[in-house]
Scaffold this motif. Structure first.
Motif, PDB file in Angstrom:
ATOM      1  N   THR A  32      39.589  56.609  17.213  1.00  0.00           N
ATOM      2  CA  THR A  32      40.156  57.760  17.917  1.00  0.00           C
ATOM      3  C   THR A  32      41.062  57.257  19.028  1.00  0.00           C
ATOM      4  O   THR A  32      40.916  56.126  19.481  1.00  0.00           O
ATOM      5  N   LEU A  33      41.959  58.085  19.455  1.00  0.00           N
ATOM      6  CA  LEU A  33      42.792  57.722  20.608  1.00  0.00           C
ATOM      7  C   LEU A  33      42.826  58.831  21.654  1.00  0.00           C
ATOM      8  O   LEU A  33      42.653  58.593  22.827  1.00  0.00           O
ATOM      9  N   CYS A  34      43.058  60.063  21.195  1.00  0.00           N
ATOM     10  CA  CYS A  34      43.199  61.138  22.189  1.00  0.00           C
ATOM     11  C   CYS A  34      41.857  61.764  22.555  1.00  0.00           C
ATOM     12  O   CYS A  34      41.732  62.454  23.545  1.00  0.00           O
ATOM     13  N   PHE A  35      40.851  61.497  21.732  1.00  0.00           N
ATOM     14  CA  PHE A  35      39.575  62.195  21.862  1.00  0.00           C
ATOM     15  C   PHE A  35      38.721  61.735  23.045  1.00  0.00           C
ATOM     16  O   PHE A  35      38.549  60.557  23.276  1.00  0.00           O
ATOM     17  N   GLY A  43      43.028  67.040  19.032  1.00  0.00           N
ATOM     18  CA  GLY A  43      43.661  66.596  17.794  1.00  0.00           C
ATOM     19  C   GLY A  43      45.147  66.289  17.899  1.00  0.00           C
ATOM     20  O   GLY A  43      45.911  66.636  17.010  1.00  0.00           O
ATOM     21  N   PHE A  44      45.574  65.626  18.963  1.00  0.00           N
ATOM     22  CA  PHE A  44      46.994  65.330  19.135  1.00  0.00           C
ATOM     23  C   PHE A  44      47.435  64.060  18.410  1.00  0.00           C
ATOM     24  O   PHE A  44      48.514  63.993  17.869  1.00  0.00           O
ATOM     25  N   CYS A  45      46.623  63.014  18.471  1.00  0.00           N
ATOM     26  CA  CYS A  45      47.148  61.705  18.071  1.00  0.00           C
ATOM     27  C   CYS A  45      47.130  61.505  16.557  1.00  0.00           C
ATOM     28  O   CYS A  45      47.942  60.796  16.015  1.00  0.00           O
ATOM     29  N   ARG A  46      46.181  62.114  15.873  1.00  0.00           N
ATOM     30  CA  ARG A  46      46.053  62.043  14.409  1.00  0.00           C
ATOM     31  C   ARG A  46      45.650  60.661  13.912  1.00  0.00           C
ATOM     32  O   ARG A  46      45.931  60.300  12.773  1.00  0.00           O
ATOM     33  N   ILE A  47      45.025  59.893  14.751  1.00  0.00           N
ATOM     34  CA  ILE A  47      44.538  58.582  14.319  1.00  0.00           C
ATOM     35  C   ILE A  47      43.227  58.740  13.560  1.00  0.00           C
ATOM     36  O   ILE A  47      42.900  57.972  12.672  1.00  0.00           O
ATOM     37  N   CYS A  48      42.493  59.773  13.898  1.00  0.00           N
ATOM     38  CA  CYS A  48      41.140  59.923  13.357  1.00  0.00           C
ATOM     39  C   CYS A  48      41.124  60.642  12.015  1.00  0.00           C
ATOM     40  O   CYS A  48      40.079  61.096  11.577  1.00  0.00           O
ATOM     41  N   SER A  60      41.902  66.002  10.872  1.00  0.00           N
ATOM     42  CA  SER A  60      41.469  65.185  12.012  1.00  0.00           C
ATOM     43  C   SER A  60      39.961  65.341  12.152  1.00  0.00           C
ATOM     44  O   SER A  60      39.440  66.449  12.263  1.00  0.00           O
ATOM     45  N   CYS A  62      38.012  64.426  14.579  1.00  0.00           N
ATOM     46  CA  CYS A  62      37.434  64.619  15.916  1.00  0.00           C
ATOM     47  C   CYS A  62      37.217  66.082  16.246  1.00  0.00           C
ATOM     48  O   CYS A  62      36.387  66.407  17.077  1.00  0.00           O
TER      49      CYS A  62
HETATM   50  S1  FES Z   1      41.295  61.338  18.082  1.00  0.00           S
HETATM   51 FE1  FES Z   1      43.323  62.065  18.314  1.00  0.00          FE
HETATM   52  S2  FES Z   1      43.410  63.560  16.753  1.00  0.00           S
HETATM   53 FE2  FES Z   1      41.330  62.982  16.688  1.00  0.00          FE
END
Ligand code: FES
Ligand code: SF4
Ligand code: SF4
Lengths: 586, 117
Positions: A32-35, A43-48, A60, A62
């Motif tokens: 995760t990055l934004c979580f 749910g901004f970064c979309r890494i998860c 996403s 998270c």
């Molecule tokens: S951690 Fe960023 S969208 Fe889920």
């Protein structure tokens, strides 16, 4: 309960659980990055992202709750490819100068790029989205590194409630995160708590650098450089050198200070004790003379600035005593140095090592000086001190655990056989009780009236009633921005009369300060718990509480210099005042 | 929605219904770019694949315009297009799906100028 399949394994989880947590329950960590749990689930970064059978798009994990029967792949080819592409996109807009980045070894963004072994084909890394550098005395922001995760915004708005940082998306293609456009942090409603610095996964937000200044001074032959450390530093600095959270490394800490070339070093216990005695007398005076109550503690510069910005009608309530490290700085420069070192106050440079970013701001307050000499000249965070130790090539782990001697330690240490008290309120009321009833205070039993002890993120209000001098005193301990806001709300309501309130800007107090090492793998309350234990290990649970009025260093300082609480000298060197501060948060 | 983007959408309908529509490279690239540009006002800037992905796709198309595209350009174009499937809302998801249709139907047009032999 719902039954789902994750990477071929059947799992039963509670309804409403997110995919992220469901995966974690069987030991799968989705990146995760934004979580940030409960604070930033946007749910901004979309890494998860993960693949869910039957869905055409990736979801996403998270912020998507599981549904019964879901079949989830957390690391299919599609998922990995997507994460790689998203990371490439983020990295393409991030300026990489990792070797001189304030985030140093604790950059979550770097770690994830490394984990995914990101390659660049068409777009090299490193063209900054924006290259503004926004200055502040306590914290600063370098927009060239922002990955727009919005964590800081969530924390500043919901946890701190200062609402300084905002996600500015008027132009959807070029959004950015910043305080009021065109202003420095000091012109905004920022209280410099540094909580945003701690959650930023990159080096975008950072403590304003004081290392340069300190290193220059250490080289200056004409300056006597004195360093004073807050007690919580010994319980946390080890983390920066690979020790487990909760390891006390006090001996190594002092030895490293000696090797760094500081002329004198000590902790801030003398300052703390003087503040405790001063505030207990102030409480007595206010109660006896019917002056403004409740008395607010003044040790936390974030809390003081909060009042100056947002609650100026309460400025009279704040104790006029300087905060412990500032007060001790004034004592070192104006009394210890001339008397014991044969140095003029202006020849001494005082550095405080603090778990805090707000104290960097605090030393810029114009009134904190005596006869034109600043009380404290520089403030280093734990992270900054660790960086200096590494840069000097000191092998921290190998240092001895024995405390090195120092004249100043000899001079200022509290009477040996005692442990310091973490809790300011208990110390002050204890001193007050000794003043009025000539006896120690019984253990105070608190009731939590806001937040809770596990989810420190919201902050906490604890209240109690103590009886001293046959008078019932209502006291409260308030930690964290949201809790401060709530407390002022209660005060304005006027339903209950309070006599004494301890305010601190950081949820969890100084052990979770904005200048502490960054721990991403443990929940905050766990980190705080372990650091507390480390404080007490050092202090040895068996020992009696320290009693400021029996502290020989305090008595000597009174005898030779300050006379007594609220003496003329005390007022000159150890008291300050507060003023309403203007700000713009837009 | 601007009139321009409306027209572009019309064009898409045509593309989607009639899989045989073939454009030459220059037309295709220009129309794709103008389609993407028409979507800018819709993009909210919150999620990475759409906010940053669309800009990068445009840059890749520019490489076709100035003749510097290579096979890697095409691969990355495909990847970023597919990555729009991880967008946060329908704006990114729709752009992605439209782009996928176009790539499927016109792959050869984009492949010709970058093929190795
Ligand atoms: S951690 Fe960023 S969208 Fe889920
Ligand atoms: S230091 Fe605290 S108040 Fe200032 S911007 Fe960061 S979180 Fe907000
Ligand atoms: S400043 Fe840091 S925490 Fe805030 S949005 Fe940018 S990268 Fe995220």
């Amino acid at each position: 309960m719902a039954s789902i399949t994750i990477n071929g394994t059947k799992v039963k989880v509670k309804n409403g659980t997110t995919i992220l947590n469901a995966a974690a329950s069987i030991g799968i960590k989705i990146p995760t990055l934004c979580f940030i749990e409960e604070i930033n689930e946007i749910g901004f970064c979309r890494i998860c992202v993960v693949e869910v059978e039957g869905e055409q798009d990736l979801v996403s994990s998270c912020n998507t709750p599981i549904k019964s029967g879901m079949v989830i792949e957390t690391d299919s080819k599609k998922v990995i490819k997507s994460r790689e592409n998203t990371l490439q996109l983020l990295a393409a807009n991030h300026r990489f100068d990792c070797w001189r980045c304030p985030k140093d070894g604790s950059c979550e963004f770097y770690d994830i790029l490394k984990e995914y072994d990101i390659l660049f084909e068409e777009f090299g890394p490193g063209i900054a989205r924006k290259d503004d550098l926004i200055y502040g005395t306590g914290i600063s922001q370098d927009l060239s590194k922002c990955i727009l995760c919005k964590r800081c915004v969530a924390v500043c708005n919901n946890v701190v409630t200062a609402k300084v940082l905002k996600f500015r998306d008027d132009d959807g293609m070029n959004p950015f995160v910043s305080p009021t456009v065109g202003l420095e942090f000091d012109q905004t409603g920022c209280i410099f708590c540094g909580q945003c610095v701690k959650v930023c996964p990159t080096g975008t937000l950072f403590e304003t650098d004081h290392i340069q200044m300190v290193e220059d001074m250490l080289k200056d032959e004409n300056k006597t450089v004195v360093v004073q450390i807050a007690p919580s530093i010994q319980a946390s600095i080890g983390e920066e050198f690979g020790f487990d959270v909760g390891t006390s490394t006090v001996g190594k800490l002092y030895n490293s200070l000696r090797l760094l070339g500081f002329n004198e070093f000590t902790d801030t216990s003398l300052g703390e004790d003087l503040v405790i005695l001063e505030e207990s007398v102030e409480l007595k005076n206010r109660i006896e003379e019917g002056k403004t109550l409740p008395l607010f503690t003044s040790s936390c510069p974030s809390a003081v600035r909060y009042a100056e910005l947002y609650q100026p009608e309460y400025l009279e309530n704040i104790s006029t005593s300087k905060s412990p490290h500032i007060l001790q700085g004034a004592v070192i420069k104006n009394y210890y140095a001339p008397k014991y070192l044969n140095k003029k106050p202006s020849e001494v440079f005082v550095v405080s090592v603090m778990p805090c970013t707000a104290k960097k701001y605090e030393i810029s307050r114009p009134e904190l000086e005596v006869d034109g000499v600043r009380d404290v000249d520089a403030v280093l965070t734990v992270r900054e001190l660790a960086k200096m130790i590494k840069r000097k090539g000191i092998n921290f782990k190998k240092l001895s655990d024995d405390l090195p001697g120092s004249n100043l330690i000899e001079f200022s240490k509290a009477t040996n056989e005692s442990k310091s008290c973490l809790n300011e309120t208990e110390s002050i009321l204890g001193a007050y009780s000794n003043l009025i009833d000539k006896k120690d205070l019984e253990t105070i039993k608190y009731k939590v009236t806001y937040g809770d002890t596990v989810k420190l993120s919201e902050g906490i209000i604890k209240e109690a009633t103590v009886i001293i001098g046959s008078k019932k005193l209502n006291i409260a301990i308030v930690h964290g921005g949201a809790a401060m806001k709530e407390m002022y709300h209660r005060l304005n309501n006027g339903k209950k009369i309070y006599h004494f309130i301890e305010f601190m800007g950081c949820p969890g107090g100084c052990l979770n300060g904005g200048g502490m090492p960054i721990e991403v793998d443990l929940p905050m309350h766990e980190v705080i718990k372990r650091r507390t234990i480390a404080m007490y290990v050092q202090n040895n649970e068996e020992l009696p509480l320290r009693k400021p009025h029996e502290n020989e260093a305090v008595l000597k300082t009174y005898e030779e210099f300050l006379k007594s609480p609220f003496s003329e000298e005390m007022l000159k060197y150890c008291h300050t005042h507060f003023t309403r501060k203007e700000y713009r948060n837009e | 929605m601007t009139t321009e983007s409306f027209e572009v959408n019309k064009l898409f309908e045509k593309w989607i219904q009639d899989g045989n529509t073939k454009l030459d490279e220059k037309d295709l690239v220009i129309q794709l770019k103008s389609y993407l540009e028409s979507q800018h006002p819709e993009i909210c800037g919150k999620c990475t694949p759409c906010r940053d992905g669309v800009v990068k796709i445009e840059k890749l198309l520019d490489k076709y315009v100035d003749g510097t595209a290579t096979l890697k350009t095409l691969t990355e174009l495909e990847e970023l297009t597919y990555n729009l499937r991880s967008s946060r809302c329908s704006v990114g998801l729709d752009i992605g799906k439209n782009m996928e249709v176009i790539l499927e139907n016109n792959y050869n047009v984009l492949y010709q100028p970058v093929k190795k032999y």
